[in-house]
Write a protein that holds these residues in place. Structure first.
Motif, mmCIF file in Angstrom:
data_model
loop_
_atom_site.group_PDB
_atom_site.id
_atom_site.type_symbol
_atom_site.label_atom_id
_atom_site.label_comp_id
_atom_site.label_asym_id
_atom_site.label_seq_id
_atom_site.Cartn_x
_atom_site.Cartn_y
_atom_site.Cartn_z
ATOM 1 N N ARG A 1 0.808 -1.217 0.000
ATOM 2 C CA ARG A 1 0.000 0.000 0.000
ATOM 3 C C ARG A 1 0.845 1.274 0.000
ATOM 4 O O ARG A 1 0.326 2.355 -0.232
ATOM 5 N N ASN A 2 2.128 1.139 0.296
ATOM 6 C CA ASN A 2 3.015 2.306 0.284
ATOM 7 C C ASN A 2 3.020 2.904 -1.124
ATOM 8 O O ASN A 2 3.470 2.251 -2.078
ATOM 9 N N PRO A 3 2.528 4.128 -1.298
ATOM 10 C CA PRO A 3 2.425 4.690 -2.651
ATOM 11 C C PRO A 3 3.755 4.792 -3.385
ATOM 12 O O PRO A 3 3.794 4.757 -4.619
ATOM 13 N N ARG A 4 4.844 4.884 -2.649
ATOM 14 C CA ARG A 4 6.155 4.966 -3.296
ATOM 15 C C ARG A 4 6.541 3.646 -3.958
ATOM 16 O O ARG A 4 7.446 3.618 -4.797
ATOM 17 N N LYS A 5 5.861 2.569 -3.552
ATOM 18 C CA LYS A 5 6.176 1.253 -4.113
ATOM 19 C C LYS A 5 5.225 0.851 -5.240
ATOM 20 O O LYS A 5 5.351 -0.252 -5.768
ATOM 21 N N LEU A 6 4.298 1.717 -5.577
ATOM 22 C CA LEU A 6 3.287 1.372 -6.571
ATOM 23 C C LEU A 6 3.502 2.109 -7.879
ATOM 24 O O LEU A 6 2.556 2.386 -8.611
ATOM 25 N N THR A 7 4.745 2.392 -8.191
ATOM 26 C CA THR A 7 5.050 3.208 -9.371
ATOM 27 C C THR A 7 5.378 2.374 -10.606
ATOM 28 O O THR A 7 5.578 2.926 -11.683
ATOM 29 N N ARG A 8 5.453 1.036 -10.452
ATOM 30 C CA ARG A 8 5.817 0.163 -11.586
ATOM 31 C C ARG A 8 4.636 -0.698 -12.010
ATOM 32 O O ARG A 8 4.818 -1.841 -12.419
ATOM 33 N N LEU A 9 3.425 -0.141 -11.950
ATOM 34 C CA LEU A 9 2.249 -0.933 -12.239
ATOM 35 C C LEU A 9 1.458 -0.434 -13.442
ATOM 36 O O LEU A 9 0.301 -0.782 -13.633
ATOM 37 N N ASP A 10 2.093 0.397 -14.270
ATOM 38 C CA ASP A 10 1.433 0.896 -15.474
ATOM 39 C C ASP A 10 1.994 0.254 -16.742
ATOM 40 O O ASP A 10 1.256 -0.007 -17.686
ATOM 41 N N GLU A 11 3.292 -0.002 -16.752
ATOM 42 C CA GLU A 11 3.943 -0.627 -17.909
ATOM 43 C C GLU A 11 4.703 -1.873 -17.459
ATOM 44 O O GLU A 11 5.407 -1.842 -16.462
ATOM 45 N N PRO A 12 4.560 -2.987 -18.189
ATOM 46 C CA PRO A 12 5.301 -4.201 -17.815
ATOM 47 C C PRO A 12 6.805 -3.952 -17.794
ATOM 48 O O PRO A 12 7.346 -3.257 -18.646
ATOM 49 N N VAL A 13 7.465 -4.532 -16.812
ATOM 50 C CA VAL A 13 8.913 -4.394 -16.661
ATOM 51 C C VAL A 13 9.605 -5.592 -17.301
ATOM 52 O O VAL A 13 9.301 -6.744 -16.949
ATOM 53 N N PRO A 14 10.524 -5.377 -18.254
ATOM 54 C CA PRO A 14 11.237 -6.516 -18.859
ATOM 55 C C PRO A 14 12.243 -7.109 -17.890
ATOM 56 O O PRO A 14 13.037 -6.403 -17.287
ATOM 57 N N LEU A 15 12.178 -8.422 -17.721
ATOM 58 C CA LEU A 15 13.081 -9.141 -16.833
ATOM 59 C C LEU A 15 13.767 -10.250 -17.609
ATOM 60 O O LEU A 15 13.264 -10.703 -18.633
ATOM 61 N N ALA A 16 14.922 -10.686 -17.139
ATOM 62 C CA ALA A 16 15.662 -11.727 -17.848
ATOM 63 C C ALA A 16 16.626 -12.431 -16.913
ATOM 64 O O ALA A 16 17.045 -11.881 -15.892
ATOM 65 N N THR A 17 16.996 -13.661 -17.279
ATOM 66 C CA THR A 17 18.031 -14.391 -16.536
ATOM 67 C C THR A 17 19.121 -14.799 -17.508
ATOM 68 O O THR A 17 18.973 -14.681 -18.714
#
Length: 285
Positions: free
Chosen positions: A269-285
Motif C-alpha cells: 500500500r506504500n504509494p512509493r512502491k506502486l510506481t511500476r504498475l502501469d507498464e510491464p517491466v522486462p526481466l531476464a536471466t
C-alpha cells in the motif's frame, strides 16, 4: 552499429539488482551507478562484457543493500518488496517467476547482504562459484559455504507447494470477487485456517503494523475493503490483484496459494512502491 553491451543486457542487470534489493527504485539507481562506471572502462580490456557488468551491478547492489539494511530497521510497520507489473509470458519461465515472486523476495529479505548476493547469483542466475567469488572479493570455498547456508535458510521458509498458473488464477479471481462484494463467507472459504496477512503502508498509507494471523481476523481486515475496484493483473510473474479506490491505485495484492487455499496475503500500500504498475517491466536471466 553494434549495440552497447549495457543496453543489450539491461533487463538482466535490472533483474539482478531487483532480486538483490527488492526495490525497483534502488535497482534503477544501481543501474545508473553501474552505467557511469561502465562508461569509464576501457572496453578493449573487457573480454566478457556480460560477466563484467553482472559483477559491477552485484558490487553496487551489495553496497546499496548494506545501506538499506540499516534504514529498513526504522521502517514503519512491515516491509514488503516493490511489486512489478509483468507480462503473462514471464510465468512460462517457472524458475524466474518463482524467484521474483513477492513471497520469495520476502524470504530473501531475511538473509544477510552477502548471503543474499550469493543465493541470487548462484541459485537464480547460476553463475559459477569462482565468478561469484570474483564479484564479492571472496574465495570460491567461502562462497560455496555461504551458498549452502543460504539454500538451507531459504528452503526452510519458502512456500513448499508449487501450484499451476491456472489454479493460481482461479483462486485470485475468487479472492478479488469476494473483495468486490465484501462477502465474508466467500473469503473464509478460500483461505487456509492459519492464513497470514502482511501489509506494507510504510507510514504513508493505512496498514496493519504487524502480521495478522488466522482466517477470521484476516477476513475481517479484508472485508473492510468491500466495494473496491479489484482487477486481476500479473505481478512479479504471477496472477495477482490491483485495487483502486475512487479511480486511484491504492493497493497491489499478491497471494500464496497452497493446496487450493490462500496461505499468505501480501498487501502493498506504500504509494512509493506502486510506481511500476502501469507498464510491464522486462526481466531476464
Amino acid at each position: 552499429m553494434t549495440q552497447d553491451p549495457f543496453v543489450t543486457h539491461r533487463s538482466l542487470l535490472f533483474t539482478v539488482a531487483y532480486e538483490m534489493l527488492g526495490s525497483a527504485a534502488d535497482a534503477e539507481d544501481v543501474l545508473q551507478e553501474s552505467w557511469l562506471r561502465w562508461a569509464g572502462v576501457d572496453r578493449a580490456r573487457v573480454s566478457d562484457p556480460r560477466a563484467y557488468l553482472v559483477r559491477t551491478v552485484t558490487r553496487q547492489s551489495l553496497n546499496r543493500l548494506r545501506t538499506l539494511a540499516r534504514s529498513r530497521e526504522d521502517y514503519v510497520g512491515e516491509w514488503l518488496p516493490d511489486p512489478l507489473l509483468t507480462t503473462p509470458d514471464v510465468a512460462e519461465d517457472v524458475e524466474l517467476a518463482e524467484n521474483i515472486s513477492i513471497a520469495m523476495l520476502t524470504v530473501l529479505e531475511t538473509l544477510g547482504p552477502t548471503e543474499r548476493a550469493v543465493f541470487v547469483l548462484r541459485e537464480v542466475f547460476e553463475l559459477p562459484y569462482d565468478e561469484i567469488a570474483g564479484a564479492l572479493g571472496k574465495s570460491a570455498a567461502a562462497v560455496r559455504q555461504t551458498a549452502r547456508r543460504a539454500r538451507e535458510h531459504v528452503a526452510a521458509r519458502r512456500p513448499r507447494v508449487r501450484v499451476s498458473r491456472s489454479e493460481q488464477q482461479a483462486v485470485v479471481e475468487r479472492f478479488l470477487l469476494a473483495l468486490r462484494t465484501g462477502e465474508l463467507e466467500a473469503l473464509v472459504e478460500i483461505m487456509a485456517p492459519d492464513v497470514v496477512l502482511i501489509a506494507d503502508g510504510g507510514g504513508l498509507a493505512p496498514a496493519a503494523l504487524a502480521p495478522v494471523h488466522g482466517v477470521d481476523l484476516v477476513a475481517q481486515v479484508l472485508a473492510r475493503a468491500a466495494g473496491v475496484t479489484a482487477t486481476a493483473v500479473w505481478l512479479n510473474g504471477a496472477p495477482a490483484g490491483r485495487i483502486e479506490i475512487d479511480g486511484e491505485l491504492a493497493t497491489a495484492v499478491s497471494l500464496v496459494v497452497e493446496e487450493g487455499r490462500i496461505s499468505r496475503v501480501y498487501l502493498m500500500r506504500n504509494p512509493r512502491k506502486l510506481t511500476r504498475l502501469d507498464e510491464p517491466v522486462p526481466l531476464a536471466t
